[in-house]
Design a protein around this motif. Structure first.
Motif, PDB file in Angstrom:
ATOM      1  N   ILE A 106       0.819  -1.156  -0.073  1.00 46.31           N
ATOM      2  CA  ILE A 106      -0.195   0.183  -0.086  1.00 46.31           C
ATOM      3  C   ILE A 106       0.889   1.132   0.104  1.00 46.31           C
ATOM      4  N   LEU A 107       0.773   2.156  -1.018  1.00 46.71           N
ATOM      5  CA  LEU A 107       1.498   3.175  -1.166  1.00 46.71           C
ATOM      6  C   LEU A 107       0.839   4.320  -0.384  1.00 46.71           C
ATOM      7  N   ASP A 108       1.985   5.246   0.126  1.00 45.06           N
ATOM      8  CA  ASP A 108       1.505   6.640   0.533  1.00 45.06           C
ATOM      9  C   ASP A 108       1.700   7.755  -0.361  1.00 45.06           C
ATOM     10  N   PRO A 109       0.556   8.582  -0.086  1.00 43.69           N
ATOM     11  CA  PRO A 109       0.787   9.766  -1.172  1.00 43.69           C
ATOM     12  C   PRO A 109       2.240  10.515  -0.940  1.00 43.69           C
ATOM     13  N   LYS A 110       2.432  11.202  -1.920  1.00 39.87           N
ATOM     14  CA  LYS A 110       3.740  11.907  -1.827  1.00 39.87           C
ATOM     15  C   LYS A 110       3.995  13.190  -2.379  1.00 39.87           C
TER      16      LYS A 110
ATOM     17  N   SER B 293      11.538   3.762  -7.273  1.00 37.43           N
ATOM     18  CA  SER B 293      10.814   2.359  -7.152  1.00 37.43           C
ATOM     19  C   SER B 293      10.197   2.185  -5.670  1.00 37.43           C
ATOM     20  N   GLU B 294      10.735   2.669  -4.749  1.00 35.55           N
ATOM     21  CA  GLU B 294      10.268   2.723  -3.332  1.00 35.55           C
ATOM     22  C   GLU B 294       9.108   3.265  -3.268  1.00 35.55           C
ATOM     23  N   ASP B 295       8.901   4.413  -3.709  1.00 31.21           N
ATOM     24  CA  ASP B 295       7.925   5.263  -3.992  1.00 31.21           C
ATOM     25  C   ASP B 295       6.718   4.909  -4.865  1.00 31.21           C
ATOM     26  N   THR B 296       6.834   3.826  -5.818  1.00 34.87           N
ATOM     27  CA  THR B 296       5.830   3.611  -6.831  1.00 34.87           C
ATOM     28  C   THR B 296       5.647   1.964  -6.739  1.00 34.87           C
ATOM     29  N   ASN B 297       6.331   1.439  -5.879  1.00 37.26           N
ATOM     30  CA  ASN B 297       6.028  -0.148  -5.888  1.00 37.26           C
ATOM     31  C   ASN B 297       6.711  -0.653  -7.298  1.00 37.26           C
TER      32      ASN B 297
END
Length: 179
Positions: A36-40, A63-67
């Motif tokens: 589950i990604l957090d908004p940034k 890649s960490e931010d966008t899976n």
């Protein structure tokens, strides 16, 4: 079509459309495997700065931010900065110029991109670029899938001085299927 038939069809269409959001969460992907990604929010001047063989990059999304879906990098370079012809075997790249001019070669085609122009460099197609004109060039580089930023970071850690291009050519994204 008479008025009653039109109203009846419109009501049925509206009911069908209203029920669609209930089904929108279904996906063909296995949701259990996805993080589950957090908004940034990334402000001007924020991000990890890396010098990649003279290319001044700021990682905005990784890649960490966008899976692992994509990487977004801002590049700001003076005239004369260039990256020689090379090929990515796993990643597609999109170069969008925001300011200045960028001479881009993709495959057999060479052109000068100006503010608002973009170029698509698909994987397995040789490409290169050079900042031309008399002002700095600001470009947004989008990379699909993500992971190339890991190789860029490795390149940024090379010792000062002219790079060993045969060694650089042997580097691949750590997320590449060849690794």
């Amino acid at each position: 079509m008479n008025r009653n038939a039109f109203l009846k069809r419109s009501a049925l269409s509206a009911a069908a459309l209203a029920s669609m959001p209930a089904f929108a969460h279904f996906s063909t992907k296995n949701e259990k495997d996805e993080k589950i990604l957090d908004p940034k929010i990334v402000r001007k001047g924020e991000g990890k700065k890396v010098n990649v063989i003279g290319d001044q990059q700021t990682f905005k999304l990784t890649s960490e931010d966008t899976n692992g879906l994509f990487t977004l990098i801002e590049e700001v370079n003076p005239p004369g900065t260039m990256i020689p012809p090379h090929v990515h075997t796993n990643e597609d790249e999109i170069f969008k110029v925001l300011e200045g001019e960028l001479e881009v070669t993709v495959g057999e085609q060479t052109t000068i991109l100006k503010a608002g122009d973009l170029a698509f460099a698909p994987k397995n197609v040789p490409h290169s670029w050079k900042v031309v004109g008399d002002q700095d060039c600001k470009t947004i580089l989008s990379v699909f899938p993500a992971g190339l930023e890991l190789m860029f970071e490795e390149l940024g850690n090379l010792p000062p001085g002219p790079p060993d291009f045969p060694k650089v050519a042997d580097m691949e994204s750590p997320l590449s299927p060849n690794n």
